[in-house]
Design a protein around this motif. Structure first.
Motif, short mmCIF file in Angstrom:
data_model
loop_
_atom_site.label_atom_id
_atom_site.label_comp_id
_atom_site.label_asym_id
_atom_site.label_seq_id
_atom_site.Cartn_x
_atom_site.Cartn_y
_atom_site.Cartn_z
N GLU A 114 0.75 2.51 11.50
CA GLU A 114 2.17 2.24 11.77
C GLU A 114 3.04 2.64 10.59
O GLU A 114 4.22 2.30 10.53
CB GLU A 114 2.38 0.74 12.03
CG GLU A 114 1.73 0.26 13.30
CD GLU A 114 1.67 -1.27 13.34
OE1 GLU A 114 2.40 -1.92 12.56
OE2 GLU A 114 0.90 -1.79 14.16
N CYS A 115 2.46 3.32 9.61
CA CYS A 115 3.19 3.69 8.41
C CYS A 115 4.32 4.66 8.76
O CYS A 115 4.14 5.60 9.51
CB CYS A 115 2.23 4.33 7.41
SG CYS A 115 3.06 4.93 5.94
N GLU A 116 5.52 4.38 8.24
CA GLU A 116 6.67 5.22 8.54
C GLU A 116 7.08 6.07 7.34
O GLU A 116 8.15 6.64 7.32
CB GLU A 116 7.87 4.33 8.94
CG GLU A 116 7.66 3.63 10.26
CD GLU A 116 8.72 2.56 10.49
OE1 GLU A 116 9.49 2.28 9.57
OE2 GLU A 116 8.74 2.02 11.61
N CYS A 117 6.23 6.07 6.31
CA CYS A 117 6.61 6.78 5.08
C CYS A 117 6.42 8.27 5.23
O CYS A 117 5.51 8.72 5.92
CB CYS A 117 5.77 6.29 3.92
SG CYS A 117 5.89 4.53 3.68
N PRO A 150 0.81 -1.22 0.00
CA PRO A 150 0.00 0.00 0.00
C PRO A 150 0.85 1.28 0.00
O PRO A 150 0.38 2.32 -0.43
CB PRO A 150 -0.84 -0.12 1.27
CG PRO A 150 -0.17 -1.15 2.10
CD PRO A 150 0.61 -2.04 1.20
N CYS A 151 2.07 1.20 0.50
CA CYS A 151 2.96 2.37 0.53
C CYS A 151 4.39 1.83 0.58
O CYS A 151 4.60 0.64 0.74
CB CYS A 151 2.66 3.24 1.75
SG CYS A 151 2.98 2.38 3.29
N PRO A 152 5.40 2.70 0.45
CA PRO A 152 6.78 2.17 0.37
C PRO A 152 7.19 1.32 1.58
O PRO A 152 7.88 0.32 1.42
CB PRO A 152 7.64 3.43 0.27
CG PRO A 152 6.73 4.45 -0.35
CD PRO A 152 5.37 4.15 0.17
N CYS A 153 6.75 1.65 2.80
CA CYS A 153 7.17 0.86 3.96
C CYS A 153 6.36 -0.43 4.05
O CYS A 153 6.72 -1.35 4.78
CB CYS A 153 7.06 1.66 5.26
SG CYS A 153 5.40 1.71 5.96
N GLY A 154 5.24 -0.49 3.36
CA GLY A 154 4.47 -1.73 3.27
C GLY A 154 3.35 -1.85 4.29
O GLY A 154 2.52 -2.74 4.19
N ARG A 155 3.34 -0.95 5.30
CA ARG A 155 2.33 -1.15 6.36
C ARG A 155 1.00 -0.51 5.99
O ARG A 155 -0.04 -0.98 6.42
CB ARG A 155 2.84 -0.57 7.68
CG ARG A 155 4.06 -1.32 8.19
CD ARG A 155 4.46 -0.85 9.57
NE ARG A 155 5.66 -1.54 10.01
CZ ARG A 155 6.88 -1.11 9.81
NH1 ARG A 155 7.08 0.03 9.17
NH2 ARG A 155 7.92 -1.78 10.24
N GLY A 156 1.05 0.55 5.23
CA GLY A 156 -0.18 1.22 4.83
C GLY A 156 -0.62 2.25 5.84
O GLY A 156 -0.47 2.05 7.05
N GLU A 157 -1.16 3.35 5.34
CA GLU A 157 -1.57 4.45 6.22
C GLU A 157 -2.62 4.01 7.23
O GLU A 157 -2.59 4.43 8.39
CB GLU A 157 -2.15 5.59 5.37
CG GLU A 157 -1.09 6.50 4.80
CD GLU A 157 -1.73 7.60 3.97
OE1 GLU A 157 -1.51 8.78 4.30
OE2 GLU A 157 -2.47 7.28 3.03
ZN LIG Z 1 4.25 3.36 4.69
#
Ligand SMILES: [Zn+2]
Length: 501
Positions: free
Chosen positions: A360-363, A349-356
């Motif tokens: 827990e998203c760190e992007c 879902p996003c570069p860090c993989g966790r998703g907004e």
């Molecule tokens: Zn992320």
């Protein structure tokens, strides 16, 4: 003394006839010139032919040799011309009689010791030999099985160069046994949809995509089963027809994948890495080679981590997806390659993989935005179904195996049969043009209302609207319904993510 032998040049997955004219002059310096647009591998043929002749008990002419590959303007690449050059040379030096070479096409690479190595494209060569009404085609023994799939032309399997002496005599090697195509079409054993734990939503999306031939995007964190699901897709697609199977084999033959043995044909599954070049993906190079889209013909092309592919590569996929073929234009004419495949793409879902949504998203917001823009950019308007999935819960993982591929495949086959009745043999809902879509997707009043509501809520574009209609039609086909009802539309709408237009 002049002699002629006939062979083929492989261009993409098709072949053209090439005549090898060999002239041996009984005076002058000892030279061997090769003319007629040969590439490096063909030029090196001279050395292989010389050594192979000498090591097979033939005389190598000690005078001026000229070999011409005609037509001169057709590019010739690779070592498959060796056998015909050697045969022409033997004819020109009276070691083979003209009637032995009459009506025979030859293809094979020579090893220095005189053994004959397999070449790519033997299936297409045998087909061409049949349409040219050749008496026989002599091929390396390792290519004999694929050539023997073509009925109506005699296949002469050769292991060693000295066997050329047997051509046209009682000792000519017998054709290999005719091969029965095994059209199971299924995935390899141990690769069943039942392996996918939980994920009823993803399972549904796979079934609908398979039923209508729709392209599919799966978005979810690592461990959500995206790749596993994509790999199970061929196991629920309908079995190949004989003519589709021949197309699959023709591609595999041109890439040199077929060798002696049993030819079981499956729908291909290709999963190129995101670092692949554009030429590697759609085909290209000189001589033109099939790309991944052609290797996936009649099967599945899986692009994992869609957002990591270069924009150029994704852009290059548009035409193949739209037209089912790739045209590679070269200085000396164009080559066309088939590429009817189902596209399955997956992404985090996003570069860090966790998703907004996970919290827990760190992007950094900017990089997450760029990532989403890329996903919704290049190919989104070619993707019919997109689903967001999550990791299966511990309970789901602990539950037994799910529904197996065979049961799902039976429903998919039934739905495809309904589509073929409507659209003609070999076609499915994903292939419908707008006029066909309008006439096929007759909506009930309630369904029309549901679609209008969804249209407003999702902010669908015109194309997005058509895509929902198309998928609704497939869902109705799976439900064996003549008309598209509200529940079918509602399910199709749930298979489009907001903002992914
Ligand atoms: Zn992320």
């Amino acid at each position: 003394m002049l002699a002629t032998a006939r062979t083929f040049s492989l261009l993409g997955i098709e072949v053209r006839e090439v005549e090898v004219e060999v002239d041996v002059c009984n005076y002058g310096l000892k030279t061997f010139s090769l003319v007629g647009l040969p590439d490096t591998a063909v030029r090196e043929s001279r050395e292989r032919v010389r050594a192979a002749l000498e090591n097979s008990g033939f005389d190598y002419p000690q005078h001026r040799i000229t070999a011409n590959l005609a037509p001169a303007d057709l590019p010739k690449a690779g070592p498959s011309f060796d056998l015909a050059i050697a045969a022409g040379l033997l004819g020109a030096s009276k070691q083979l009689k003209p009637e032995q070479l009459a009506g025979v096409m030859l293809a094979g690479e020579l090893a220095l010791d005189g053994s004959i190595r397999p070449v790519p494209g033997a299936l297409a060569m045998a087909e061409a030999a049949r349409s040219l009404e050749a008496r026989a085609i002599a091929v390396p023994v390792a290519n004999a099985a694929e050539a023997a799939l073509v009925q109506g032309v005699r296949v002469v399997p050769l292991e060693r160069l000295e066997q050329l002496k047997q051509l046209g005599t009682d000792e000519e090697p017998a054709p290999p046994e005719a091969f029965e195509l095994s059209l199971n079409g299924a995935a390899p054993t141990g690769s069943d949809l039942a392996d996918l734990r939980g994920q009823p939503y993803l399972r549904d999306a796979l079934e609908i995509a398979a039923a209508g031939g729709h392209s599919l995007l799966i978005i979810g964190p690592p461990g959500a089963g995206k790749s596993l699901a994509a790999r199970r897709l061929p196991s629920i697609l309908p079995p190949l027809t004989r003519s589709d199977a021949m197309e699959v084999l023709r591609v595999a033959s041109a890439c040199g994948f077929l060798s002696r043995g049993h030819l079981a044909v499956r729908r291909p599954f290709r999963a190129p890495h995101h670092t692949i070049s554009t030429a590697g993906l759609v085909g290209g190079g000189s001589p033109p080679r099939p790309g991944e889209v052609t290797l996936a013909h009649r099967g599945v092309l899986f692009l994992d981590e869609l957002g990591e592919f270069t924009r150029e590569a994704l852009e290059a996929l548009r035409q193949p997806l739209e037209e089912g073929r790739v045209a590679i234009t070269r200085a000396r004419g164009a080559v066309e390659l088939p590429c009817r495949f189902m596209l399955v793409a997956a992404s985090n879902p996003c570069p860090c993989g966790r998703g907004e949504e996970s919290g827990e998203c760190e992007c950094r917001p900017a990089s997450a935005r760029r990532y989403r823009a890329k996903l919704s950019g290049a190919l989104a308007d070619r993707i019919d179904i997109s689903v967001a999935v999550d990791r299966p819960t511990a309970k789901e993982m602990g539950a037994g195996r799910g529904v197996d591929s065979a049961s799902v495949r039976a429903r998919v086959v039934a739905a495809r049969e309904r589509q073929e009745l409507r659209l003609g043999a070999g076609r499915c809902n994903a292939d419908m043009d707008l006029a066909e879509l309008r006439s096929a997707a007759q909506l009930s009043r309630e369904a029309r209302r549901t679609l209008a509501r969804g249209h407003a809520q999702l902010g669908l574009s015109g194309r997005g609207y058509d895509r929902v209609l198309r998928v609704s039609r497939t869902i109705a086909d799976l439900a064996e319904a003549e008309r598209v009802e509200a529940e079918h539309v509602a399910r199709a709408i749930s298979l489009r993510r907001r903002g992914n237009e």
